[in-house]
Design an enzyme around this catalytic site. Structure first.
Site, PDB file in Angstrom:
ATOM      1  N   LYS A  86       0.807  -1.256   0.079  1.00  0.00           N
ATOM      2  CA  LYS A  86      -0.200  -0.161   0.162  1.00  0.00           C
ATOM      3  C   LYS A  86       0.862   1.143  -0.054  1.00  0.00           C
ATOM      4  O   LYS A  86       2.101   1.199   0.421  1.00  0.00           O
ATOM      5  CB  LYS A  86      -0.834  -0.055   1.148  1.00  0.00           C
ATOM      6  CG  LYS A  86      -1.910   0.919   1.406  1.00  0.00           C
ATOM      7  CD  LYS A  86      -3.398  -0.062   0.814  1.00  0.00           C
ATOM      8  CE  LYS A  86      -4.628   0.953   0.731  1.00  0.00           C
ATOM      9  NZ  LYS A  86      -5.720   0.294   0.100  1.00  0.00           N
ATOM     10  N   GLY A 185     -24.245   3.807   3.475  1.00  0.00           N
ATOM     11  CA  GLY A 185     -23.320   4.338   2.393  1.00  0.00           C
ATOM     12  C   GLY A 185     -23.825   4.024   1.222  1.00  0.00           C
ATOM     13  O   GLY A 185     -24.081   2.706   0.718  1.00  0.00           O
ATOM     14  N   GLY A 190     -22.071   0.816  -2.406  1.00  0.00           N
ATOM     15  CA  GLY A 190     -23.356   0.692  -1.689  1.00  0.00           C
ATOM     16  C   GLY A 190     -24.723   0.878  -2.589  1.00  0.00           C
ATOM     17  O   GLY A 190     -25.750   0.002  -2.619  1.00  0.00           O
TER      18      GLY A 190
HETATM   19  P1  NAI Z   1     -17.816   6.309  -2.604  1.00  0.00           P
HETATM   20  O1  NAI Z   1     -16.992   7.217  -1.956  1.00  0.00           O
HETATM   21  O2  NAI Z   1     -18.323   5.891  -3.884  1.00  0.00           O
HETATM   22  O3  NAI Z   1     -19.190   5.909  -1.279  1.00  0.00           O
HETATM   23  C1  NAI Z   1     -19.056   6.013  -0.054  1.00  0.00           C
HETATM   24  C2  NAI Z   1     -20.158   6.834   0.242  1.00  0.00           C
HETATM   25  O4  NAI Z   1     -20.117   6.775   1.747  1.00  0.00           O
HETATM   26  C3  NAI Z   1     -20.443   8.224  -0.289  1.00  0.00           C
HETATM   27  O5  NAI Z   1     -21.640   8.206  -1.042  1.00  0.00           O
HETATM   28  C4  NAI Z   1     -20.319   8.986   1.000  1.00  0.00           C
HETATM   29  O6  NAI Z   1     -21.358  10.385   1.145  1.00  0.00           O
HETATM   30  C5  NAI Z   1     -20.835   7.923   2.138  1.00  0.00           C
HETATM   31  N1  NAI Z   1     -20.780   8.354   3.459  1.00  0.00           N
HETATM   32  C6  NAI Z   1     -19.802   8.884   3.906  1.00  0.00           C
HETATM   33  N2  NAI Z   1     -19.914   9.237   5.404  1.00  0.00           N
HETATM   34  C7  NAI Z   1     -21.158   8.447   5.514  1.00  0.00           C
HETATM   35  C8  NAI Z   1     -21.994   8.137   6.830  1.00  0.00           C
HETATM   36  N3  NAI Z   1     -21.576   8.676   7.938  1.00  0.00           N
HETATM   37  N4  NAI Z   1     -22.912   7.390   6.584  1.00  0.00           N
HETATM   38  C9  NAI Z   1     -23.273   6.773   5.704  1.00  0.00           C
HETATM   39  N5  NAI Z   1     -22.675   7.108   4.474  1.00  0.00           N
HETATM   40  C10 NAI Z   1     -21.721   7.836   4.499  1.00  0.00           C
HETATM   41  O7  NAI Z   1     -16.921   4.716  -2.030  1.00  0.00           O
HETATM   42  P2  NAI Z   1     -17.242   3.190  -2.707  1.00  0.00           P
HETATM   43  O8  NAI Z   1     -16.295   2.870  -3.925  1.00  0.00           O
HETATM   44  O9  NAI Z   1     -18.522   3.007  -2.771  1.00  0.00           O
HETATM   45  O10 NAI Z   1     -16.762   2.425  -1.322  1.00  0.00           O
HETATM   46  C11 NAI Z   1     -17.387   2.211  -0.294  1.00  0.00           C
HETATM   47  C12 NAI Z   1     -16.581   1.719   0.744  1.00  0.00           C
HETATM   48  O11 NAI Z   1     -15.924   0.444   0.152  1.00  0.00           O
HETATM   49  C13 NAI Z   1     -15.248   2.267   1.271  1.00  0.00           C
HETATM   50  O12 NAI Z   1     -14.929   2.175   2.548  1.00  0.00           O
HETATM   51  C14 NAI Z   1     -13.962   1.774   0.523  1.00  0.00           C
HETATM   52  O13 NAI Z   1     -12.835   1.907   1.055  1.00  0.00           O
HETATM   53  C15 NAI Z   1     -14.659   0.364   0.293  1.00  0.00           C
HETATM   54  N6  NAI Z   1     -13.986  -0.374  -0.785  1.00  0.00           N
HETATM   55  C16 NAI Z   1     -14.316  -0.053  -2.174  1.00  0.00           C
HETATM   56  C17 NAI Z   1     -13.830  -0.589  -3.131  1.00  0.00           C
HETATM   57  C18 NAI Z   1     -13.896  -0.296  -4.590  1.00  0.00           C
HETATM   58  O14 NAI Z   1     -13.701  -1.032  -5.417  1.00  0.00           O
HETATM   59  N7  NAI Z   1     -14.905   0.886  -4.609  1.00  0.00           N
HETATM   60  C19 NAI Z   1     -13.057  -1.769  -3.027  1.00  0.00           C
HETATM   61  C20 NAI Z   1     -12.834  -2.343  -1.456  1.00  0.00           C
HETATM   62  C21 NAI Z   1     -13.122  -1.656  -0.491  1.00  0.00           C
END
Ligand code: NAI
Length: 361
Positions: A86, A185, A190
């Site tokens: 990382k 999320g 999500g």
């Molecule tokens: P994203 O940034 O598209 O979505 C995250 C969402 O969480 C945003 O819409 C944000 O407004 C929301 N959020 C922030 N604070 C919040 C709260 N207190 N309560 C509810 N929602 C809240 O990110 P993505 O790509 O959907 O990733 C989601 C999670 O999965 C992250 O933790 C990321 O590290 C993890 N992840 C993502 C991968 C990927 O390929 N995109 C791979 C492995 C893990």
């Protein structure tokens, strides 16, 4: 590095850590290689200024060590030919310039393939296209630049596979029809999870503080309920809780109060503290470890590096169901938490590989 950095702190079995500064801006960079036993270390690059930390460079260093170790477990459990690594660029993402990304690419190139870099918080697919101009060991690029694009698609596929397997293990259900799910999320991952679950007849309630994310999710998953607050979604009476925002959602208090029988989502580092795994198990809540079910993205970037296709990568992401069953059964038979069982399974693969190949690191 800041004066407070102890280079040995958190250095648990890491092979090497590179610490550097961009000559022009003085911006710090850390690359942590936890393990290359299974193959070149693979893991994303985080761009973060660690503004709230008393020593941002010490915080970045600790983060890189912690995150690279987690990648070793994730990549091993996913069956990938990769160890864990990382990187962190210690800057606000708004400070990104082409020159900075090129300098970072040159730094990764000095490792000559021991580390494959990809995206993480603060680093987009477009940034990876730029980094790839100075670093052939870059993956997670856009289709226009020879990549497979947004990794959220297969991350959602893997989480859904793990969720179904966990539901069958915990409640004996072979489908999600009629199951109630709370999603925290509604972003790239999500939102997709909500879409699939709603399409298959689940009752979905979700929350996101971003109104645009809520709007998109409503379009993706017609019929889902959008909660007005985090408390509302966490208090909802549901079968499944799916954390897909930031880490640390699963506090001891939530572990004691959640109505969910299954917890399964994409967010990294969901446990606010390690003891929460035990608290959930004591209450009979089946927790599918985050690093076991959110590997779809890393499967995709590994396939991209190897010249593979989305089809083969998708099949590999679906196999999260099998790993989930194995790990949950192992946890049950050994009387340990699923986190411990998943770590054991990941380490066994590494040890077997090392024994077979006679590797010393
Ligand atoms: P994203 O940034 O598209 O979505 C995250 C969402 O969480 C945003 O819409 C944000 O407004 C929301 N959020 C922030 N604070 C919040 C709260 N207190 N309560 C509810 N929602 C809240 O990110 P993505 O790509 O959907 O990733 C989601 C999670 O999965 C992250 O933790 C990321 O590290 C993890 N992840 C993502 C991968 C990927 O390929 N995109 C791979 C492995 C893990």
């Amino acid at each position: 590095m800041g004066a407070g950095v102890d280079p040995w702190s958190g250095f648990e079995g890491h092979e090497r850590v590179i610490v550097a500064r961009d000559e022009d801006t003085g911006i710090g960079m850390v690359i942590a290689l936890h393990s290359t036993v299974l193959g070149p270390a693979l893991g994303g690059t985080r761009m973060n200024a660690y503004a709230g930390a008393s020593d941002p460079h010490a915080a970045a260093y600790a983060d890189a060590l912690h995150l690279s170790r987690a990648m070793t477990f994730k990549n091993s459990l996913a069956g990938l030919p990769h160890g864990g690594g990382k990187a962190v660029i210690v800057a606000d993402p708004r400070e990104r310039t082409t020159e900075l990304l090129h300098a970072y690419g040159r730094l990764v190139s000095t490792l000559e393939g021991a580390y494959l870099t990809a995206g993480d918080v603060g680093i987009s697919v477009a940034d990876l296209d730029v980094i790839s101009q100075t670093c052939p060991w870059t993956t997670g690029r856009s289709p226009e630049h020879g990549g497979l694009g947004d990794s959220a698609i297969l991350t959602a596929v893997g989480v859904l596979a793990g969720l179904r397997a966990s539901l069958e293990f915990a409640l004996g259900r072979t489908g999600v029809d009629g199951t109630s799910v709370a999603i925290v999320g509604l972003g790239k991952v999500g939102g997709r999870i909500a879409e699939h679950l709603a399409a298959e007849g689940a009752r979905v309630i979700g929350y996101d503080p971003d109104p645009q994310a809520c709007e998109r999710a409503r379009d993706q998953a017609p019929g889902m309920t959008v909660a007005g607050s985090l408390a509302e979604v966490l208090d909802a009476d549901v079968d499944v809780l799916s954390p897909n925002a930031l880490g640390g959602l699963l506090t001891p208090e939530l572990a004691r109060t959640t109505s969910a029988r299954v917890v399964c989502g994409a967010a990294n580092n969901q446990l606010a503290e390690p003891s929460v795994a035990g608290l959930l198990a004591e209450r009979g809540v089946t927790y599918a470890p985050d690093f076991m079910v959110n590997c779809g993205g890393v499967i995709q970037i590994s396939a991209e590096h190897a010249g593979g296709t989305m089809e083969t990568a998708r099949a590999q992401a679906e196999a999260v169901a099998l790993t989930t069953r194995q790990v949950l059964e192992r946890a049950q038979s050994l009387g340990v938490t699923p986190v411990t069982a998943a770590e054991q399974q990941a380490l066994e693969r590494i040890r077997e590989h090392r024994a077979r190949t006679g590797q010393v690191v």
